[in-house]
Motif scaffolding. Structure first.
Motif, PDB file in Angstrom:
ATOM      1  N   PHE A   1       9.676  23.318  -3.398  1.00  0.00           N
ATOM      2  CA  PHE A   1       8.633  22.381  -2.995  1.00  0.00           C
ATOM      3  C   PHE A   1       8.605  21.135  -3.871  1.00  0.00           C
ATOM      4  N   ASP A   2       8.678  21.321  -5.178  1.00  0.00           N
ATOM      5  CA  ASP A   2       8.608  20.202  -6.118  1.00  0.00           C
ATOM      6  C   ASP A   2       9.682  19.155  -5.802  1.00  0.00           C
ATOM      7  N   VAL A   3      10.918  19.596  -5.696  1.00  0.00           N
ATOM      8  CA  VAL A   3      12.038  18.685  -5.446  1.00  0.00           C
ATOM      9  C   VAL A   3      11.911  18.031  -4.066  1.00  0.00           C
ATOM     10  N   ARG A   4      11.576  18.827  -3.071  1.00  0.00           N
ATOM     11  CA  ARG A   4      11.466  18.297  -1.712  1.00  0.00           C
ATOM     12  C   ARG A   4      10.317  17.301  -1.593  1.00  0.00           C
ATOM     13  N   PHE A   5       9.193  17.586  -2.230  1.00  0.00           N
ATOM     14  CA  PHE A   5       8.031  16.700  -2.171  1.00  0.00           C
ATOM     15  C   PHE A   5       8.355  15.360  -2.846  1.00  0.00           C
ATOM     16  N   ARG A   6       8.975  15.433  -4.006  1.00  0.00           N
ATOM     17  CA  ARG A   6       9.350  14.200  -4.714  1.00  0.00           C
ATOM     18  C   ARG A   6      10.362  13.386  -3.901  1.00  0.00           C
ATOM     19  N   GLY A   7      11.308  14.069  -3.292  1.00  0.00           N
ATOM     20  CA  GLY A   7      12.286  13.383  -2.459  1.00  0.00           C
ATOM     21  C   GLY A   7      11.646  12.714  -1.263  1.00  0.00           C
ATOM     22  N   PHE A   8      10.701  13.408  -0.654  1.00  0.00           N
ATOM     23  CA  PHE A   8       9.973  12.849   0.484  1.00  0.00           C
ATOM     24  C   PHE A   8       9.227  11.582   0.071  1.00  0.00           C
ATOM     25  N   LEU A   9       8.529  11.653  -1.050  1.00  0.00           N
ATOM     26  CA  LEU A   9       7.788  10.478  -1.521  1.00  0.00           C
ATOM     27  C   LEU A   9       8.722   9.310  -1.808  1.00  0.00           C
ATOM     28  N   ALA A  10       9.846   9.596  -2.443  1.00  0.00           N
ATOM     29  CA  ALA A  10      10.814   8.531  -2.749  1.00  0.00           C
ATOM     30  C   ALA A  10      11.359   7.909  -1.463  1.00  0.00           C
ATOM     31  N   GLU A  11      11.665   8.734  -0.518  1.00  0.00           N
ATOM     32  CA  GLU A  11      12.239   8.242   0.740  1.00  0.00           C
ATOM     33  C   GLU A  11      11.272   7.365   1.514  1.00  0.00           C
ATOM     34  N   TYR A  12      10.028   7.786   1.607  1.00  0.00           N
ATOM     35  CA  TYR A  12       9.100   7.085   2.487  1.00  0.00           C
ATOM     36  C   TYR A  12       8.204   6.065   1.801  1.00  0.00           C
ATOM     37  N   SER A  13       8.031   6.185   0.500  1.00  0.00           N
ATOM     38  CA  SER A  13       7.170   5.182  -0.137  1.00  0.00           C
ATOM     39  C   SER A  13       7.977   4.114  -0.848  1.00  0.00           C
ATOM     40  N   ARG A  14       9.241   4.433  -1.185  1.00  0.00           N
ATOM     41  CA  ARG A  14      10.049   3.436  -1.889  1.00  0.00           C
ATOM     42  C   ARG A  14      11.367   3.154  -1.193  1.00  0.00           C
TER      43      ARG A  14
ATOM     44  N   TYR B   1       0.822  -1.218   0.000  1.00  0.00           N
ATOM     45  CA  TYR B   1       0.000   0.000   0.000  1.00  0.00           C
ATOM     46  C   TYR B   1       0.850   1.260   0.000  1.00  0.00           C
ATOM     47  N   ARG B   2       1.866   1.333   0.834  1.00  0.00           N
ATOM     48  CA  ARG B   2       2.647   2.561   0.926  1.00  0.00           C
ATOM     49  C   ARG B   2       3.329   2.871  -0.409  1.00  0.00           C
ATOM     50  N   PHE B   3       3.804   1.849  -1.099  1.00  0.00           N
ATOM     51  CA  PHE B   3       4.392   2.067  -2.426  1.00  0.00           C
ATOM     52  C   PHE B   3       3.309   2.514  -3.410  1.00  0.00           C
ATOM     53  N   ALA B   4       2.186   1.835  -3.391  1.00  0.00           N
ATOM     54  CA  ALA B   4       1.102   2.146  -4.336  1.00  0.00           C
ATOM     55  C   ALA B   4       0.594   3.574  -4.138  1.00  0.00           C
TER      56      ALA B   4
END
Length: 161
Positions: free
Chosen positions: A145-158, A16-19
């Motif tokens: 924001f764009d870069v930080r948000f994408r980095g956050f998603l990569a770190e915590y979902s993948r 789920y977290r990845f999805a």
């Protein structure tokens, strides 16, 4: 209306977290496709599509709150909510303008000056809301924001961070 992309690589067995991270990232990308046109301000449909995209992104984020660290996720979630509100302020003026123009066509000529005054006042309101919207985008850019948000998603979902 903004078209939703199909999200490849997801199945019923996807964690789920990845999805949800992929869904959020995809909705963010779809929304951002309309950024340049929204800022340019020549085509109200670009603003409309960006707002629709932001609402879809918010809906995905609303169901993902337990997947990410609350404090950091809260910042991104609240920022997207504020973006939706800022876009909505300008869009509401566009919709009201379309309604007033159609209404004016249905009214006697003697009523047109009053409706024209409303349209002028609405233009001033829309211009002020556009200034606020542009300032909000400038803040997002300054904060990366764009870069930080994408980095956050990569770190915590993948787990890439």
């Amino acid at each position: 209306m903004a078209k939703r992309d199909r999200i490849d690589g997801l199945s019923g067995s996807t964690e789920y977290r990845f999805a949800i991270g992929r869904v959020i990232e995809t909705r963010f990308d779809e929304m951002m496709l309309h950024r340049a046109g929204t800022l340019l301000g020549r085509d109200p449909e670009q603003l409309h599509d960006m707002r629709v995209g932001s609402r879809r992104l918010r809906a995905a984020m609303d169901v993902a709150t337990d997947c990410f660290p609350r404090r950091r996720y809260g910042y991104y979630h609240q920022t997207i909510k504020r973006l939706t509100d800022v876009l909505g302020g300008v869009r509401d003026c566009d919709v009201l303008r379309e309604t007033l123009v159609a209404y004016r066509r249905s009214r006697p000529t003697a009523e047109h000056p009053a409706i024209n005054r409303m349209l002028r006042d609405l233009r001033v309101e829309r211009d002020a809301r556009r200034i606020d919207m542009i300032a909000f985008f400038e803040t997002l850019d300054a904060d990366r924001f764009d870069v930080r948000f994408r980095g956050f998603l990569a770190e915590y979902s993948r787990g890439e961070g």
